[in-house]
Scaffold this motif. Sequence first.
Motif, mmCIF file in Angstrom:
data_model
loop_
_atom_site.group_PDB
_atom_site.id
_atom_site.type_symbol
_atom_site.label_atom_id
_atom_site.label_comp_id
_atom_site.label_asym_id
_atom_site.label_seq_id
_atom_site.Cartn_x
_atom_site.Cartn_y
_atom_site.Cartn_z
ATOM 1 N N ALA A 144 46.113 20.569 24.928
ATOM 2 C CA ALA A 144 46.216 19.158 24.530
ATOM 3 C C ALA A 144 45.834 18.191 25.631
ATOM 4 O O ALA A 144 46.098 16.988 25.502
ATOM 5 C CB ALA A 144 47.633 18.862 24.051
ATOM 6 N N GLY A 145 45.232 18.650 26.711
ATOM 7 C CA GLY A 145 44.768 17.755 27.772
ATOM 8 C C GLY A 145 45.914 17.088 28.508
ATOM 9 O O GLY A 145 46.977 17.679 28.736
ATOM 10 N N LEU A 146 45.699 15.818 28.873
ATOM 11 C CA LEU A 146 46.692 15.073 29.641
ATOM 12 C C LEU A 146 47.989 14.894 28.860
ATOM 13 O O LEU A 146 49.088 14.985 29.430
ATOM 14 C CB LEU A 146 46.128 13.710 30.037
ATOM 15 N N GLY A 147 47.880 14.637 27.564
ATOM 16 C CA GLY A 147 49.086 14.510 26.748
ATOM 17 C C GLY A 147 49.921 15.779 26.751
ATOM 18 O O GLY A 147 51.159 15.717 26.795
ATOM 19 N N GLY A 148 49.253 16.916 26.713
ATOM 20 C CA GLY A 148 49.984 18.177 26.773
ATOM 21 C C GLY A 148 50.725 18.357 28.082
ATOM 22 O O GLY A 148 51.853 18.854 28.104
ATOM 23 N N VAL A 149 50.095 17.929 29.198
ATOM 24 C CA VAL A 149 50.749 18.040 30.506
ATOM 25 C C VAL A 149 51.983 17.149 30.570
ATOM 26 O O VAL A 149 53.035 17.541 31.092
ATOM 27 C CB VAL A 149 49.756 17.672 31.629
ATOM 28 N N VAL A 150 51.882 15.941 30.021
ATOM 29 C CA VAL A 150 52.996 14.985 30.090
ATOM 30 C C VAL A 150 54.171 15.441 29.229
ATOM 31 O O VAL A 150 55.334 15.357 29.633
ATOM 32 C CB VAL A 150 52.515 13.584 29.665
ATOM 33 N N PHE A 151 53.873 15.950 28.021
ATOM 34 C CA PHE A 151 54.939 16.269 27.076
ATOM 35 C C PHE A 151 55.308 17.747 27.046
ATOM 36 O O PHE A 151 56.199 18.135 26.276
ATOM 37 C CB PHE A 151 54.533 15.836 25.663
ATOM 38 N N ALA A 152 54.658 18.570 27.859
ATOM 39 C CA ALA A 152 54.899 20.014 27.782
ATOM 40 C C ALA A 152 56.340 20.370 28.123
ATOM 41 O O ALA A 152 56.993 21.135 27.400
ATOM 42 C CB ALA A 152 53.932 20.753 28.714
ATOM 43 N N ILE A 153 56.857 19.824 29.217
ATOM 44 C CA ILE A 153 58.199 20.218 29.671
ATOM 45 C C ILE A 153 59.294 19.750 28.717
ATOM 46 O O ILE A 153 60.171 20.545 28.356
ATOM 47 C CB ILE A 153 58.430 19.714 31.105
ATOM 48 N N PRO A 154 59.322 18.476 28.273
ATOM 49 C CA PRO A 154 60.377 18.111 27.314
ATOM 50 C C PRO A 154 60.287 18.864 25.998
ATOM 51 O O PRO A 154 61.321 19.228 25.424
ATOM 52 C CB PRO A 154 60.185 16.600 27.120
ATOM 53 N N VAL A 155 59.069 19.115 25.511
ATOM 54 C CA VAL A 155 58.932 19.888 24.269
ATOM 55 C C VAL A 155 59.438 21.317 24.479
ATOM 56 O O VAL A 155 60.152 21.878 23.629
ATOM 57 C CB VAL A 155 57.460 19.894 23.803
ATOM 58 N N TYR A 156 59.094 21.888 25.628
ATOM 59 C CA TYR A 156 59.577 23.240 25.945
ATOM 60 C C TYR A 156 61.100 23.266 26.021
ATOM 61 O O TYR A 156 61.744 24.204 25.530
ATOM 62 C CB TYR A 156 58.973 23.705 27.263
ATOM 63 N N ALA A 157 61.693 22.232 26.634
ATOM 64 C CA ALA A 157 63.156 22.179 26.747
ATOM 65 C C ALA A 157 63.812 22.113 25.372
ATOM 66 O O ALA A 157 64.813 22.792 25.116
ATOM 67 C CB ALA A 157 63.567 20.979 27.600
#
Length: 398
Positions: free
Chosen positions: A344-357
């Motif tokens: 998901a590019g930059l958006g994936g990097v920004v939201f990856a950790i909270p979504v994973y949590a």
Amino acid sequence: MKNQEKHHSNVFMRWFLDNKFSIFLLNLLLFFLIIFVFNKISFVLNPFWAFFNAILPPVLLATIQYYLMNPVVDFLEDKAHVPRIISIAILYVIVVILLVWIIISIVPVLQQQTNSLIKNWPNIWNDAQKAVESALHDPRLNQVRGNINQTLSSAQDKLIKAGQQSITIAIDNIFSAVNVLTMIFMTILTAPFVLFFMLKDGHNLKPYIARIAPKKMQASFSELLHDINEAISSYVRGQITVAFWVGVMFAIGYSIIGLPYGVVLAISAGVLNMVPYFGTFIAIIPALILAVMNSPMMLIKVIIVFAIEQTIEGRVISPLVIGSKMDMNPVTTILLLIGASSVAGLGGVVFAIPVYAVVKIIVTRVFNYYKQVSSLYDEVRPESDKKVIKNDDKLTSK
């Protein structure tokens, strides 16, 4: 004949209808079948996606501000007994004052340094090329000079092509740029109203959502919502707080050593720090380039500032602000960021950790529930414990 039919029926019951693994596979197949069907009729969902994309930016901005301001509102309401609406109004006034101060004091400096950096960038690039060419004349690099020249020329060609493509895309997407500006304006205009009602009634949202679940599951569902809210709020508040202090530390350090364009570089370092592990190291690259163009001594000073900032951030700020609330292994985080960036590019990097949590919390709770209802995880008592239990039973019977 009847016995044979009864035998086949028992086998079917045992292997399919009464087999939990088979039921799980059937449910999984049904889940992917539903996804396949929705993918085939995705045009039906296009209006809903357009509506969702329109409301997402203001809601997302208001949510971030909510997690920053809600603890203050709760504290003023619970400890100081200030009415919630008055607390919100006080915070709004403070935020407006801070924004006016930033616009008056910081924005002109930032604009001046940014314009100067853009204006002087061709000279900086030429100086960098000359420095590299002079370094290539070192006799110790005779064996690798050809490979280095080839690499540099290839990188320069790629940069030129990327610049030309960017200009072409920008010209072709003027209307898209207008749409982006409109979206930014509408986000800034509507986010404060969304934030106000989130601060005013947000504490009633969790009990309202918990009512959706059946009565037997409302308590556990409420705990799940609480854990998700705590994980997201910890991440948002932690990342923004750490990013703020990273920007402050770099601004102080660059001002002390006299690095040109220090405010721009410090703000970019703070913003990029929102990307865990990689952000600060990406932000230090332009600072190192400018330091090399200035003097070797400036390069050493920038490295010292970076080392001090990393030490304070890693030993003091991050443990105090974030601590171990996210409970994520560094290797997991790095692999997650790499995978999310490719998807998901930059958006994936920004939201990856909270979504994973959030996903981790849900999966953990579902797995714990499965362990409680499944016989596969029943504890097998050792033989010694069984003997003790039998002896206790005999004594009790006597």
